[in-house]
Design a protein around this motif. Structure first.
Motif, PDB file in Angstrom:
ATOM      1  N   TYR A  75      30.077  41.211  45.379  1.00 41.12           N
ATOM      2  CA  TYR A  75      30.883  41.544  43.834  1.00 41.12           C
ATOM      3  C   TYR A  75      31.317  40.290  43.319  1.00 41.12           C
ATOM      4  CZ  TYR A  75      35.271  41.029  46.422  1.00 41.12           C
ATOM      5  OH  TYR A  75      36.271  40.671  47.270  1.00 41.12           O
ATOM      6  N   ALA A  76      31.846  39.140  43.896  1.00 43.78           N
ATOM      7  CA  ALA A  76      32.189  38.107  43.379  1.00 43.78           C
ATOM      8  C   ALA A  76      30.979  37.191  42.822  1.00 43.78           C
ATOM      9  CB  ALA A  76      33.092  37.148  44.506  1.00 43.78           C
ATOM     10  N   VAL A  77      30.055  37.080  43.526  1.00 38.60           N
ATOM     11  CA  VAL A  77      28.859  36.371  42.838  1.00 38.60           C
ATOM     12  C   VAL A  77      28.167  37.202  41.724  1.00 38.60           C
ATOM     13  CG1 VAL A  77      26.542  35.663  43.486  1.00 38.60           C
ATOM     14  CG2 VAL A  77      28.307  35.518  45.231  1.00 38.60           C
ATOM     15  N   GLY A  78      28.134  38.613  41.847  1.00 39.93           N
ATOM     16  CA  GLY A  78      27.654  39.172  40.885  1.00 39.93           C
ATOM     17  C   GLY A  78      28.299  39.231  39.516  1.00 39.93           C
ATOM     18  N   ALA A  79      29.804  39.291  39.644  1.00 39.99           N
ATOM     19  CA  ALA A  79      30.501  38.838  38.454  1.00 39.99           C
ATOM     20  C   ALA A  79      30.260  37.453  37.931  1.00 39.99           C
ATOM     21  CB  ALA A  79      32.004  39.344  38.729  1.00 39.99           C
ATOM     22  N   CYS A 112      35.803  34.439  31.404  1.00 39.78           N
ATOM     23  CA  CYS A 112      36.500  33.340  32.141  1.00 39.78           C
ATOM     24  C   CYS A 112      37.620  33.844  32.808  1.00 39.78           C
ATOM     25  CB  CYS A 112      36.704  32.051  31.391  1.00 39.78           C
ATOM     26  SG  CYS A 112      35.067  31.209  30.512  1.00 39.78           S
ATOM     27  N   ALA A 113      38.307  34.728  32.110  1.00 44.45           N
ATOM     28  CA  ALA A 113      39.923  35.091  32.749  1.00 44.45           C
ATOM     29  C   ALA A 113      39.483  36.128  34.064  1.00 44.45           C
ATOM     30  CB  ALA A 113      40.556  35.840  31.671  1.00 44.45           C
ATOM     31  N   GLY A 114      38.383  36.989  33.826  1.00 43.28           N
ATOM     32  CA  GLY A 114      37.934  37.830  34.786  1.00 43.28           C
ATOM     33  C   GLY A 114      37.565  37.169  35.937  1.00 43.28           C
ATOM     34  N   LEU A 115      36.763  36.159  35.936  1.00 44.79           N
ATOM     35  CA  LEU A 115      36.315  35.386  36.883  1.00 44.79           C
ATOM     36  C   LEU A 115      37.220  34.592  37.635  1.00 44.79           C
ATOM     37  CD1 LEU A 115      32.991  33.918  35.177  1.00 44.79           C
ATOM     38  CD2 LEU A 115      33.215  35.538  37.192  1.00 44.79           C
ATOM     39  N   ALA A 116      38.361  33.914  36.816  1.00 48.35           N
ATOM     40  CA  ALA A 116      39.494  33.244  37.645  1.00 48.35           C
ATOM     41  C   ALA A 116      40.260  34.441  38.367  1.00 48.35           C
ATOM     42  CB  ALA A 116      40.577  32.916  36.433  1.00 48.35           C
ATOM     43  N   LEU A 117      40.619  35.689  38.084  1.00 48.23           N
ATOM     44  CA  LEU A 117      41.096  36.755  38.638  1.00 48.23           C
ATOM     45  C   LEU A 117      40.253  37.031  40.106  1.00 48.23           C
ATOM     46  CD1 LEU A 117      42.295  39.247  36.237  1.00 48.23           C
ATOM     47  CD2 LEU A 117      43.811  37.498  37.222  1.00 48.23           C
ATOM     48  N   LEU A 118      38.892  37.026  39.636  1.00 43.91           N
ATOM     49  CA  LEU A 118      38.026  37.321  41.099  1.00 43.91           C
ATOM     50  C   LEU A 118      38.252  36.174  42.059  1.00 43.91           C
ATOM     51  CD1 LEU A 118      34.715  38.795  39.806  1.00 43.91           C
ATOM     52  CD2 LEU A 118      36.096  39.674  41.658  1.00 43.91           C
ATOM     53  N   GLY A 119      38.455  34.769  41.576  1.00 44.67           N
ATOM     54  CA  GLY A 119      38.301  33.621  42.227  1.00 44.67           C
ATOM     55  C   GLY A 119      39.592  33.532  43.200  1.00 44.67           C
ATOM     56  N   LEU A 120      40.652  34.210  42.609  1.00 43.30           N
ATOM     57  CA  LEU A 120      42.089  34.251  43.452  1.00 43.30           C
ATOM     58  C   LEU A 120      41.970  35.309  44.459  1.00 43.30           C
ATOM     59  CD1 LEU A 120      44.401  33.611  40.363  1.00 43.30           C
ATOM     60  CD2 LEU A 120      43.672  31.984  42.111  1.00 43.30           C
ATOM     61  N   TRP A 238      28.631  48.963  52.457  1.00 42.26           N
ATOM     62  CA  TRP A 238      27.768  48.793  53.838  1.00 42.26           C
ATOM     63  C   TRP A 238      27.724  47.385  54.517  1.00 42.26           C
ATOM     64  CZ3 TRP A 238      25.055  51.792  49.946  1.00 42.26           C
ATOM     65  CH2 TRP A 238      25.039  53.212  50.356  1.00 42.26           C
ATOM     66  N   LEU A 239      28.290  46.564  53.785  1.00 45.17           N
ATOM     67  CA  LEU A 239      27.889  45.037  54.186  1.00 45.17           C
ATOM     68  C   LEU A 239      29.381  44.449  54.520  1.00 45.17           C
ATOM     69  CD1 LEU A 239      25.109  43.793  51.963  1.00 45.17           C
ATOM     70  CD2 LEU A 239      25.176  44.830  54.268  1.00 45.17           C
ATOM     71  N   GLY A 240      30.564  45.274  54.568  1.00 47.53           N
ATOM     72  CA  GLY A 240      31.803  44.768  54.923  1.00 47.53           C
ATOM     73  C   GLY A 240      32.343  43.752  54.061  1.00 47.53           C
ATOM     74  N   ASP A 241      31.929  43.515  52.902  1.00 44.72           N
ATOM     75  CA  ASP A 241      32.770  42.742  51.816  1.00 44.72           C
ATOM     76  C   ASP A 241      34.157  43.232  51.752  1.00 44.72           C
ATOM     77  OD1 ASP A 241      30.498  41.304  51.655  1.00 44.72           O
ATOM     78  OD2 ASP A 241      29.797  41.885  49.736  1.00 44.72           O
ATOM     79  N   HIS A 242      35.043  42.416  51.628  1.00 44.80           N
ATOM     80  CA  HIS A 242      36.363  42.785  51.281  1.00 44.80           C
ATOM     81  C   HIS A 242      37.148  41.709  50.395  1.00 44.80           C
ATOM     82  CE1 HIS A 242      36.225  40.073  54.997  1.00 44.80           C
ATOM     83  NE2 HIS A 242      37.426  39.729  54.419  1.00 44.80           N
ATOM     84  N   THR A 243      38.585  41.989  50.224  1.00 38.34           N
ATOM     85  CA  THR A 243      39.103  41.040  49.338  1.00 38.34           C
ATOM     86  C   THR A 243      40.202  40.520  50.125  1.00 38.34           C
ATOM     87  OG1 THR A 243      40.994  42.881  48.926  1.00 38.34           O
ATOM     88  CG2 THR A 243      39.020  42.679  47.309  1.00 38.34           C
ATOM     89  N   GLY A 248      43.382  43.742  46.422  1.00 33.32           N
ATOM     90  CA  GLY A 248      42.227  44.568  45.942  1.00 33.32           C
ATOM     91  C   GLY A 248      42.422  44.863  44.460  1.00 33.32           C
ATOM     92  N   TRP A 249      43.758  45.327  44.149  1.00 30.76           N
ATOM     93  CA  TRP A 249      43.636  45.639  42.698  1.00 30.76           C
ATOM     94  C   TRP A 249      43.410  44.475  41.859  1.00 30.76           C
ATOM     95  CZ3 TRP A 249      47.032  43.064  39.577  1.00 30.76           C
ATOM     96  CH2 TRP A 249      48.003  42.035  40.238  1.00 30.76           C
ATOM     97  N   LEU A 250      43.625  43.355  42.212  1.00 35.60           N
ATOM     98  CA  LEU A 250      43.438  42.001  41.412  1.00 35.60           C
ATOM     99  C   LEU A 250      41.743  41.803  41.144  1.00 35.60           C
ATOM    100  CD1 LEU A 250      44.603  39.884  39.739  1.00 35.60           C
ATOM    101  CD2 LEU A 250      44.724  38.494  41.719  1.00 35.60           C
ATOM    102  N   THR A 251      41.111  42.162  42.357  1.00 33.29           N
ATOM    103  CA  THR A 251      39.659  42.056  42.522  1.00 33.29           C
ATOM    104  C   THR A 251      38.992  43.069  41.519  1.00 33.29           C
ATOM    105  OG1 THR A 251      39.818  41.158  44.900  1.00 33.29           O
ATOM    106  CG2 THR A 251      37.496  42.207  43.756  1.00 33.29           C
ATOM    107  N   VAL A 252      39.311  44.160  41.578  1.00 31.33           N
ATOM    108  CA  VAL A 252      38.801  45.243  40.754  1.00 31.33           C
ATOM    109  C   VAL A 252      39.234  44.903  39.263  1.00 31.33           C
ATOM    110  CG1 VAL A 252      39.060  47.641  39.952  1.00 31.33           C
ATOM    111  CG2 VAL A 252      39.107  47.001  42.240  1.00 31.33           C
ATOM    112  N   THR A 253      40.344  44.573  38.919  1.00 26.25           N
ATOM    113  CA  THR A 253      40.664  44.214  37.583  1.00 26.25           C
ATOM    114  C   THR A 253      39.831  42.999  36.959  1.00 26.25           C
ATOM    115  OG1 THR A 253      42.992  44.763  38.026  1.00 26.25           O
ATOM    116  CG2 THR A 253      42.498  43.265  36.054  1.00 26.25           C
TER     117      THR A 253
END
Length: 289
Positions: A75-79, A112-120, A238-243, A248-253
């Motif tokens: 999900y992080a790579v896709g975003a 860029c802001a969304g990607l920063a949240l994902l990176g964190l 299915w592959l066990g990706d997690h935050t 988790g809420w920050l990842t979804v955001t």
């Protein structure tokens, strides 16, 4: 994440170069003519130096993508790859002679802001093997993408670019997931290997056709949707990706913000070059993407 962003930079720039080449290679047929799976168009396009340069950037971007997929969740790579639309919009401005509006620049900032949240908030990639049948499902989806391209090519206008771009995104999404199932690239009994090859090949054919007669940003928006949402769900389910714990809420955001910003770019990507000028898709086909 650095590798994922480098991949987005390569893919986004490649999209502009390839759009220029495919439009120059287009024989001048009507906007809806031809097929979404047009190998002849691809052969004409590869004679253009811009398309070859785009392929080289795609190859480099794929290397960065594989490295990223081995380190962070899908999900992080896709975003991060969704940011390629922001790159496409910025690079297309000087190359395609279009002017980005203030709204579009704001959308770039949102991405860029969304990607920063994902990176964190994103954790490490999952280590679950997933069901054995998933490899065969990937191969089936890749074949379906190729078949759907023939139907999508019969559409006209922006709908054609969107459908073919969406199909291309699904093909690239197959590649993202298949990479996780390939430990030995010489294992010819692994269905994921064939899913990767078929999905990637179908995606290139569909994207080339989408870019030849239509909006670059609309086609790329469809591609962003196809290559982000489905693979992200597969990774989590299915592959066990997690935050990271409690984030988790920050990842979804972050994921939602990044993808929404990318789609906003597609929505406003057809702004006129000037206050009264024609839109890029109504203008004569440029000599470069």
């Amino acid at each position: 994440m650095i590798c994922a962003l480098a991949s987005a930079l390569c893919f986004g720039t490649a999209t502009v170069l390839q759009a220029a080449a495919t439009r120059a290679a287009e024989p001048g047929t009507g906007a809806g003519a031809g097929s979404g799976v047009d190998a002849a168009l691809l052969l004409r396009a590869v004679r253009q130096w811009r398309y070859v340069a785009g392929l080289a950037l795609d190859g480099l971007g794929f290397v960065f993508q594989v490295i990223a997929l081995r380190s962070v969740p899908i999900y992080a790579v896709g975003a991060a790859l969704a940011a390629s639309l922001a790159v496409t919009a910025v690079v297309a401005a000087p190359v395609l002679k279009v002017r980005l509006s203030g709204t579009e620049w704001a959308a770039v900032g949102v991405v860029c802001a969304g990607l920063a949240l994902l990176g964190l908030s994103s954790g490490a990639e999952g280590d679950d093997a997933g069901p054995a049948s998933l490899r065969w499902w990937l191969l089936g989806v890749a074949a379906a993408v190729l078949a759907a391209g023939g139907l999508g090519g019969r559409l006209t206008g922006r709908g054609r670019a969107l459908v073919l771009g969406l199909g291309a995104g699904c093909g690239f999404g197959v590649v993202e997931v298949a990479v996780r199932f390939i430990d030995d690239p010489f294992d010819l009994t692994n269905p994921a290997l064939y899913a990767l090859l078929l999905g990637g090949g179908a995606a290139f054919l569909l994207l080339t056709s989408a870019l030849s007669r239509g909006s670059v940003t609309t086609a790329t928006a469809g591609m962003v949707i196809g290559e982000t949402i489905g693979p992200a769900l597969v990774g989590v389910a299915w592959l066990g990706d997690h935050t990271r714990a409690g984030l988790g809420w920050l990842t979804v955001t972050g994921f939602a913000v990044a993808v929404a910003g990318a789609l906003a770019l597609a929505r406003f990507g057809e702004a006129p070059e000037s206050g009264t000028g024609p839109t890029p898709q109504d203008s004569p086909a440029p000599t470069s993407r």
